[in-house]
Design an enzyme around this catalytic site. Structure first.
Site, PDB file in Angstrom:
ATOM      1  CG  ASP A  59      -2.282   8.802 -57.206  1.00 23.00           C
ATOM      2  OD1 ASP A  59      -1.590   9.791 -57.555  1.00 23.00           O
ATOM      3  OD2 ASP A  59      -1.810   7.658 -57.074  1.00 23.00           O
ATOM      4  CB  SER A 139       9.419  25.167 -57.318  1.00 18.59           C
ATOM      5  OG  SER A 139      10.387  25.463 -56.335  1.00 18.59           O
ATOM      6  CE1 TYR A 152       9.501  19.671 -55.837  1.00 15.61           C
ATOM      7  CE2 TYR A 152      11.220  21.336 -55.752  1.00 15.61           C
ATOM      8  CZ  TYR A 152       9.892  20.965 -55.592  1.00 15.61           C
ATOM      9  OH  TYR A 152       8.967  21.918 -55.213  1.00 15.61           O
ATOM     10  CE  LYS A 156       7.247  21.470 -58.063  1.00 15.17           C
ATOM     11  NZ  LYS A 156       5.787  21.455 -58.054  1.00 15.17           N
TER      12      LYS A 156
HETATM   13  N1  LIG Z   1       6.951  24.106 -49.409  1.00 19.40           N
HETATM   14  C1  LIG Z   1       7.882  24.579 -50.201  1.00 19.40           C
HETATM   15  O1  LIG Z   1       8.953  24.978 -49.742  1.00 19.40           O
HETATM   16  C2  LIG Z   1       7.633  24.645 -51.695  1.00 19.40           C
HETATM   17  C3  LIG Z   1       8.438  25.519 -52.460  1.00 19.40           C
HETATM   18  C4  LIG Z   1       8.207  25.614 -53.827  1.00 19.40           C
HETATM   19  C5  LIG Z   1       7.202  24.863 -54.410  1.00 19.40           C
HETATM   20  N2  LIG Z   1       6.446  24.023 -53.654  1.00 19.40           N
HETATM   21  C6  LIG Z   1       5.402  23.269 -54.336  1.00 19.40           C
HETATM   22  O2  LIG Z   1       4.153  23.616 -53.785  1.00 19.40           O
HETATM   23  C7  LIG Z   1       3.242  22.526 -53.928  1.00 19.40           C
HETATM   24  C8  LIG Z   1       2.581  22.254 -52.589  1.00 19.40           C
HETATM   25  O3  LIG Z   1       3.582  21.875 -51.675  1.00 19.40           O
HETATM   26  P1  LIG Z   1       3.435  22.007 -50.085  1.00 19.40           P
HETATM   27  O4  LIG Z   1       4.714  22.539 -49.588  1.00 19.40           O
HETATM   28  O5  LIG Z   1       2.171  22.649 -49.755  1.00 19.40           O
HETATM   29  O6  LIG Z   1       3.418  20.433 -49.706  1.00 19.40           O
HETATM   30  P2  LIG Z   1       2.552  19.591 -48.662  1.00 19.40           P
HETATM   31  O7  LIG Z   1       3.270  18.311 -48.543  1.00 19.40           O
HETATM   32  O8  LIG Z   1       2.229  20.401 -47.451  1.00 19.40           O
HETATM   33  O9  LIG Z   1       1.169  19.374 -49.445  1.00 19.40           O
HETATM   34  C9  LIG Z   1       1.117  18.609 -50.607  1.00 19.40           C
HETATM   35  C10 LIG Z   1      -0.251  17.931 -50.672  1.00 19.40           C
HETATM   36  O10 LIG Z   1      -0.283  17.170 -51.886  1.00 19.40           O
HETATM   37  C11 LIG Z   1      -0.846  15.898 -51.592  1.00 19.40           C
HETATM   38  N3  LIG Z   1      -0.386  14.925 -52.592  1.00 19.40           N
HETATM   39  C12 LIG Z   1       0.836  14.327 -52.674  1.00 19.40           C
HETATM   40  N4  LIG Z   1       0.849  13.457 -53.698  1.00 19.40           N
HETATM   41  C13 LIG Z   1      -0.377  13.492 -54.265  1.00 19.40           C
HETATM   42  C14 LIG Z   1      -0.974  12.799 -55.347  1.00 19.40           C
HETATM   43  N5  LIG Z   1      -0.301  11.871 -56.031  1.00 19.40           N
HETATM   44  N6  LIG Z   1      -2.258  13.096 -55.660  1.00 19.40           N
HETATM   45  C15 LIG Z   1      -2.969  14.005 -54.948  1.00 19.40           C
HETATM   46  N7  LIG Z   1      -2.450  14.676 -53.903  1.00 19.40           N
HETATM   47  C16 LIG Z   1      -1.180  14.419 -53.573  1.00 19.40           C
HETATM   48  C17 LIG Z   1      -0.406  15.574 -50.186  1.00 19.40           C
HETATM   49  O11 LIG Z   1      -1.236  14.588 -49.576  1.00 19.40           O
HETATM   50  C18 LIG Z   1      -0.515  16.945 -49.520  1.00 19.40           C
HETATM   51  O12 LIG Z   1      -1.787  17.158 -48.966  1.00 19.40           O
HETATM   52  C19 LIG Z   1       4.058  21.360 -54.468  1.00 19.40           C
HETATM   53  O13 LIG Z   1       3.864  21.246 -55.847  1.00 19.40           O
HETATM   54  C20 LIG Z   1       5.485  21.759 -54.152  1.00 19.40           C
HETATM   55  O14 LIG Z   1       6.409  21.184 -55.045  1.00 19.40           O
HETATM   56  C21 LIG Z   1       6.633  23.893 -52.305  1.00 19.40           C
END
Ligand SMILES: NC(=O)c1ccc[n+]([C@@H]2O[C@H](COP(=O)([O-])OP(=O)(O)OC[C@H]3O[C@@H](n4cnc5c(N)ncnc54)[C@H](O)[C@@H]3O)[C@@H](O)[C@H]2O)c1
Length: 248
Positions: A59, A139, A152, A156
């Site tokens: 975590d 992001s 959020y 970022k």
């Molecule tokens: N998907 C999008 O549209 C998008 C766009 C811009 C930025 N992001 C960023 O990209 C990153 C990945 O996002 P994603 O879309 O792959 O999300 P996702 O939900 O598919 O994956 C996120 C992963 O992080 C894990 N996680 C959550 N809280 C946690 C914690 N406290 N400790 C350890 N692991 C933890 C979850 O279990 C999951 O496996 C994030 O930082 C998100 O903010 C995503």
């Protein structure tokens, strides 16, 4: 084999972008630790990637858990070359004054405090070796925020400033720090950003992306591989948009 012989911790590596980054890194010769709060998904992912991947329950919002993660990687490999701070969460699209304090605290703990905690656990050993790479997955939300995702977006923005501040302070020790700014991507988190996953909502998001598609875990894997490889040895403090032109 652009990451041959390197070792990397990828937080949130069990899903979405983190999984795409882990897959690319292994393909390029890196040994990876999939560090995720969802231990079961992390183990599935590690199994899928083969002997160069291990799973770790972690975590990133808890100091003790982050310290355990760093110690496990050190015990396994002796050192950590690359840290990818990818784990992230959001609150649902909500007027900014209606977001609960609990949601605010959770978003800031996972998206921002984690960067502080992993730095405390891992930077000292990178300094000792005089080499290391940190990549923060921020992001486009931190550059060109959309309404109703206020806290959020701000988390970022924090991450992008932290990246630059860390880069300038750690450069003399041979440690590079960069960020990726993904645009909305095809991952399980996308629905939370859109509020509802409907064709209309998808069309609305896509209309803001000049290249006309959502980003993918493969896009993030490719960009992360470059920034974490020696090809980018002169690049630090960059927050690179992987956004199909959305921030132009
Ligand atoms: N998907 C999008 O549209 C998008 C766009 C811009 C930025 N992001 C960023 O990209 C990153 C990945 O996002 P994603 O879309 O792959 O999300 P996702 O939900 O598919 O994956 C996120 C992963 O992080 C894990 N996680 C959550 N809280 C946690 C914690 N406290 N400790 C350890 N692991 C933890 C979850 O279990 C999951 O496996 C994030 O930082 C998100 O903010 C995503």
């Amino acid at each position: 084999m652009r990451l041959k012989g390197k070792t990397a911790i990828i937080t949130g590596g069990a899903s979405g972008f983190g999984a795409g980054i882990a897959r690319k890194f292994v393909h390029e010769g890196c040994r990876v630790m999939i560090a995720d709060i969802n231990g079961t998904a992390a183990r599935h992912m590690a199994q899928d990637l083969g002997p160069n991947a291990v799973a770790q329950d972690a975590d990133v919002a808890r100091a003790a858990s982050v310290a355990e993660m760093a110690e496990a990687a050190r015990a396994l490999w002796g050192h950590i070359d690359i840290l990818v701070n990818n784990a992230g969460v959001t609150h649902l699209p909500t007027p900014l004054e209606d977001v609960t304090e609990e949601d605010f605290d959770r978003v800031l703990a996972v998206n921002a405090k984690s960067v502080f905690l992993t730095a405390k656990a891992i930077v000292p050993q990178m300094k000792e070796r005089g080499v290391g790479v940190i990549l923060n997955v921020a992001s486009t939300a931190g550059v060109s925020p959309r309404p109703r995702l206020n806290w959020y977006n701000a988390s970022k923005g924090w991450m992008i400033t932290a990246t630059k501040a860390m880069a300038v302070e750690l450069a003399p020790q041979g440690i590079r720090v960069n960020a990726l700014n993904p645009v909305a991507g095809e991952t399980p988190l996308l629905k939370s950003f859109m509020g509802e996953d409907t064709p209309e909502m998808r069309a609305k998001f896509l209309a803001t992306i000049p290249l006309g598609r959502f980003s993918t875990p493969e896009d993030m894997g490719n960009a992360a591989c470059y920034l974490c490889s020696d090809e980018a040895s002169m690049i630090t403090g960059v927050a690179m948009e992987v956004d199909g032109g959305r921030c132009i």
